[in-house]
Design an enzyme around this catalytic site. Structure first.
Site, PDB file in Angstrom:
ATOM      1  N   SER A   1      30.298  42.469  41.384  1.00  0.00           N
ATOM      2  CA  SER A   1      31.563  42.352  40.640  1.00  0.00           C
ATOM      3  C   SER A   1      31.636  40.981  39.986  1.00  0.00           C
ATOM      4  O   SER A   1      30.903  40.059  40.375  1.00  0.00           O
ATOM      5  CB  SER A   1      32.719  42.525  41.621  1.00  0.00           C
ATOM      6  OG  SER A   1      33.939  42.088  41.062  1.00  0.00           O
TER       7      SER A   1
ATOM      8  N   TYR B   1      38.291  41.628  48.623  1.00  0.00           N
ATOM      9  CA  TYR B   1      37.323  42.208  47.692  1.00  0.00           C
ATOM     10  C   TYR B   1      36.324  41.147  47.230  1.00  0.00           C
ATOM     11  O   TYR B   1      35.109  41.375  47.210  1.00  0.00           O
ATOM     12  CB  TYR B   1      38.107  42.788  46.506  1.00  0.00           C
ATOM     13  CG  TYR B   1      37.305  43.519  45.461  1.00  0.00           C
ATOM     14  CD1 TYR B   1      36.924  44.838  45.651  1.00  0.00           C
ATOM     15  CD2 TYR B   1      36.958  42.898  44.266  1.00  0.00           C
ATOM     16  CE1 TYR B   1      36.211  45.519  44.677  1.00  0.00           C
ATOM     17  CE2 TYR B   1      36.250  43.572  43.289  1.00  0.00           C
ATOM     18  CZ  TYR B   1      35.880  44.884  43.487  1.00  0.00           C
ATOM     19  OH  TYR B   1      35.175  45.552  42.524  1.00  0.00           O
TER      20      TYR B   1
END
Ligand code: GCO
Ligand code: CA
Length: 261
Positions: free
Chosen positions: A145, A158
């Site tokens: 990510s 996250y």
């Protein structure tokens, strides 16, 4: 000359490949010739995805299990390897996000995100690599990510998981390169998927922010990931190991600009 990107005869397992980025990458791999194995925790989503793949004449089979359950995953991988002989390509795509300020985040939720987004890929890689080591070949692609590099409000768990996944990628590459196994990552920028739907709505300042923060000036489309997935799954990338390729429309290349410039 042989086509370096040809995946015919290869089997690719994509976790959570039923929708969004996972589905787009799976479709890319299938279009390059790979047979697909899709895992999901949701039978209805899996069924829908398989109908879609079959409508495109792609070879695809589905399995329901949770990547954080190592015993169940081990059982399923054994079944898959018996039926399909081998998994040549593993795409660790399944993931979750919980958007909440760190000060308010229940520890249980933090743990859950780490479990799905970081421990799950470890479990899957550890299970699948055994066959890869025997065959002296394999490709593992971890879906990282922007948050493997950058922090932002609301996504502490996250970002911690995705930062960890980047380092897991490098560690596994180090351990398994000698078996001719390449472990790399893809770091998607901001993509228009269900996962980002809540922050993409018109009127949400974050929507405008991302468009202006991205040199390409737009959200990514899931299909934008297919080429990189094919590349990292194919012989074209045989001497690339432990890298994260960011597919982000240029976000990480720039500090960004003030809105009036
Ligand atoms: C967010 C987004 C991100 C993206 C993506 C960025 O809340 O900032 O959801 O986490 O999903 O992973 O690369
Ligand atoms: Ca799922």
């Amino acid at each position: 000359m042989t086509n370096l990107f040809n995946l015919s005869g290869k089997t690719a397992l994509i976790t959570g490949g039923t929708h969004g980025l996972g589905l787009a990458m799976a479709e890319g791999l299938a279009s390059a010739g790979a047979e697909l194995i899709i895992t999901s925790t949701t039978p209805s989503k899996l069924e829908e995805a398989l109908i879609y793949f079959h409508s495109k004449n792609y070879k695809a089979t589905g399995y329901i299990f949770d990547v954080t359950d190592e015993k169940e995953a081990a059982k399923q991988i054994e079944i898959i390897e018996e039926k399909h002989h081998k998994i040549d390509i593993l795409v660790n795509n399944a993931g979750i996000i919980k958007r909440v300020l760190a000060v308010d985040m229940p520890v249980e939720d933090f743990r859950k995100v780490i479990d799905v987004d970081l421990v799950g890929p470890f479990i899957m890689a550890q299970l699948v690599v055994k066959g890869m080591i025997e065959r002296k070949a394999g490709k593992i692609i971890n879906i990282c990510s922007m948050m493997s590099e950058l922090g932002r409000e609301n996504v502490s768990a996250y970002a911690s998981a995705k930062g960890g996944l980047k380092m897991l990628t490098k560690s596994l590459a180090t351990e398994w390169a000698k078996h001719n196994i390449q472990v790399n990552g893809i770091g998607p920028g901001y993509f228009a998927t269900a996962q980002t739907a809540p922050i993409r709505v018109d009127g949400n300042p974050f929507n405008e922010f991302i468009i202006s923060r991205t040199p390409e000036g737009r959200w990514g489309n899931p299909e934008d990931l297919a080429g990189t997935a094919i590349f990292l799954a194919s012989e074209a990338s045989n001497f690339i190991n432990g890298q994260i390729i960011y597919v982000d429309g240029g976000i990480l290349a720039t500090l960004g600009k003030a809105s009036n410039e």
